[in-house]
Design an enzyme around this catalytic site. Structure first.
Site, mmCIF file in Angstrom:
data_model
loop_
_atom_site.group_PDB
_atom_site.id
_atom_site.type_symbol
_atom_site.label_atom_id
_atom_site.label_comp_id
_atom_site.label_asym_id
_atom_site.label_seq_id
_atom_site.Cartn_x
_atom_site.Cartn_y
_atom_site.Cartn_z
ATOM 1 C CE1 TYR A 73 -4.038 1.903 0.237
ATOM 2 C CE2 TYR A 73 -3.022 3.022 2.105
ATOM 3 C CZ TYR A 73 -4.028 2.936 1.159
ATOM 4 O OH TYR A 73 -5.028 3.889 1.139
ATOM 5 C CG ASP A 103 13.051 -2.035 2.801
ATOM 6 O OD1 ASP A 103 12.013 -2.537 2.340
ATOM 7 O OD2 ASP A 103 14.019 -1.712 2.090
ATOM 8 C CB THR A 125 11.529 -9.806 4.352
ATOM 9 O OG1 THR A 125 12.041 -10.005 3.023
ATOM 10 C CG2 THR A 125 12.668 -9.315 5.224
ATOM 11 C CB ILE A 126 12.048 -15.064 2.208
ATOM 12 C CG1 ILE A 126 11.939 -14.427 0.814
ATOM 13 C CG2 ILE A 126 10.708 -15.612 2.678
ATOM 14 C CD1 ILE A 126 11.672 -15.432 -0.292
ATOM 15 C CG ASP A 127 13.820 -10.469 -0.003
ATOM 16 O OD1 ASP A 127 13.738 -11.528 -0.655
ATOM 17 O OD2 ASP A 127 13.041 -9.503 -0.171
ATOM 18 C CG MET A 169 12.116 -15.020 -4.731
ATOM 19 S SD MET A 169 10.549 -14.947 -3.810
ATOM 20 C CE MET A 169 9.392 -14.896 -5.185
ATOM 21 N NE ARG A 171 13.814 -5.698 -1.505
ATOM 22 C CZ ARG A 171 13.381 -4.701 -0.744
ATOM 23 N NH1 ARG A 171 12.265 -4.069 -1.048
ATOM 24 N NH2 ARG A 171 14.042 -4.344 0.329
ATOM 25 C CG MET A 250 7.209 -23.505 -5.043
ATOM 26 S SD MET A 250 8.126 -24.871 -5.798
ATOM 27 C CE MET A 250 8.678 -25.752 -4.338
#
EC number: 2.7.1.11
Length: 320
Positions: A73, A103, A125-127, A169, A171, A250
């Site tokens: 958003y 973030d 976050t998976i990052d 992934m 990012r 996944m």
């Protein structure tokens, strides 16, 4: 303080439910009420808010995704959106907030604190790209998901003497690729933080083949380029019968690992303790296995340290 709100924002991550459960459970244990806000800051502005009952938390710690749903958003970056959100907080009598996300979510948490609503951020976050925490909620599960997928890809690569380039992934960060790559003995790991050369990778594949290695797996961070583009560039240096593969979303689903569940539980309970102490505008993390908190502003002025030494380790222990 009588009521604490909880929301998850941005990309979902395994372990978010464990964090929600911990915040709500700790709040109830302290005699407070917990309110869930669906669909992140979008749901906050829309007033999509409900009281969380103890029964709502049954069985959620082992579930992937987020029971509060999530959404991006960007409108919340503007004061108009923030004021609408605050109206809803007042309407439901919510005194403080815990935001679980990356973030971008932290920016929203800081804005709410500036408007007088103490807000704590949890790294979901998976990052694994959030400063001042060794690991983020969801990272460990994502790496384990990748390892399972990469092990399977290795089986078929070995059967056909093929090279696979597998995009993961992360990012703009290389943590997911580095941990996944070392875990499966990748031929090469390609991440944004480490200089690499396509010809060197091609020569390594040729060398491996000449020495009897039937398959080669290259783990590629999405922040570098896509898997298919990499395959096309690699083909300029020889015929490797290479295939591109993307594990994709996944990585964001599935049952969280024990590590993610425990870490999220610790962070969630700690966030409530900080709010009870009257603190806000803070980001919770774990460093050297200790719970820590830092001003969210400090995060925006810092950069997460990627463990680039893992790339060197992978090179040193790979077969030559």
């Amino acid at each position: 303080m009588k009521r604490i709100g909880i929301l998850t924002s941005g990309g979902d991550a395994p372990g978010m439910n464990a964090a929600v459960r911990a915040v709500a459970g700790k709040a109830m244990a302290e005699g407070l009420e917990a309110y869930g806000i669906n669909y992140g800051f979008a749901g906050l502005v829309a007033g999509d808010i409900h009281k969380i009952e103890a029964a709502d938390l049954d069985g959620v710690i082992q579930r992937g995704g987020t029971l509060l749903y999530s959404a991006r958003y960007p409108e919340f970056a503007h004061e108009e959106g923030q004021l609408k959100g605050i109206e809803q907080l007042k309407r439901f009598g919510i005194d403080a907030l815990v935001v679980i996300g990356g973030d971008g979510s932290y920016h929203g948490a800081l804005r709410l604190t500036e408007h007088g609503y103490n807000t704590i951020g949890l790294p979901g976050t998976i990052d694994n790209d959030i400063p001042y925490t060794d690991f983020t909620i969801g990272f460990d599960t994502a790496v384990n998901t990748n390892v399972q997928a990469l092990d399977r890809i290795y089986d078929t690569a070995h059967s056909h003497d093929r090279t696979f380039v597998v995009e993961v992934m992360g990012r703009g960060a290389g943590d997911v690729a580095l941990w996944s790559g070392v875990s499966i003995g990748a031929t090469a790991i390609v991440v944004p933080e480490v200089d690499w050369d396509m010809e060197e990778i091609a020569n390594k594949i040729k060398h491996n083949r000449a020495n009897g290695h039937r398959s080669n797996l290259i783990v590629l961070a999405e922040g570098v380029m896509g898997a298919q583009e990499f395959v096309e560039k690699l083909s300029e240096y020889g015929d490797f019968d290479a295939r591109g593969n993307t594990i994709a979303h996944m990585q964001r689903g599935g049952n969280p690992t024990a590590k993610d569940r425990v870490m999220a539980s610790k962070m969630g309970a700690y966030a409530v303790e900080l709010l009870l102490a009257g603190k806000g505008g803070l980001a919770v993390g774990i460093q050297n296995n200790q719970l820590v908190n830092h001003n969210i502003l400090d995060l925006f002025e810092s950069k997460h340290d990627v463990e680039v030494s893992l790339d060197k380790l992978n090179e040193e222990i790979s077969f030559k």
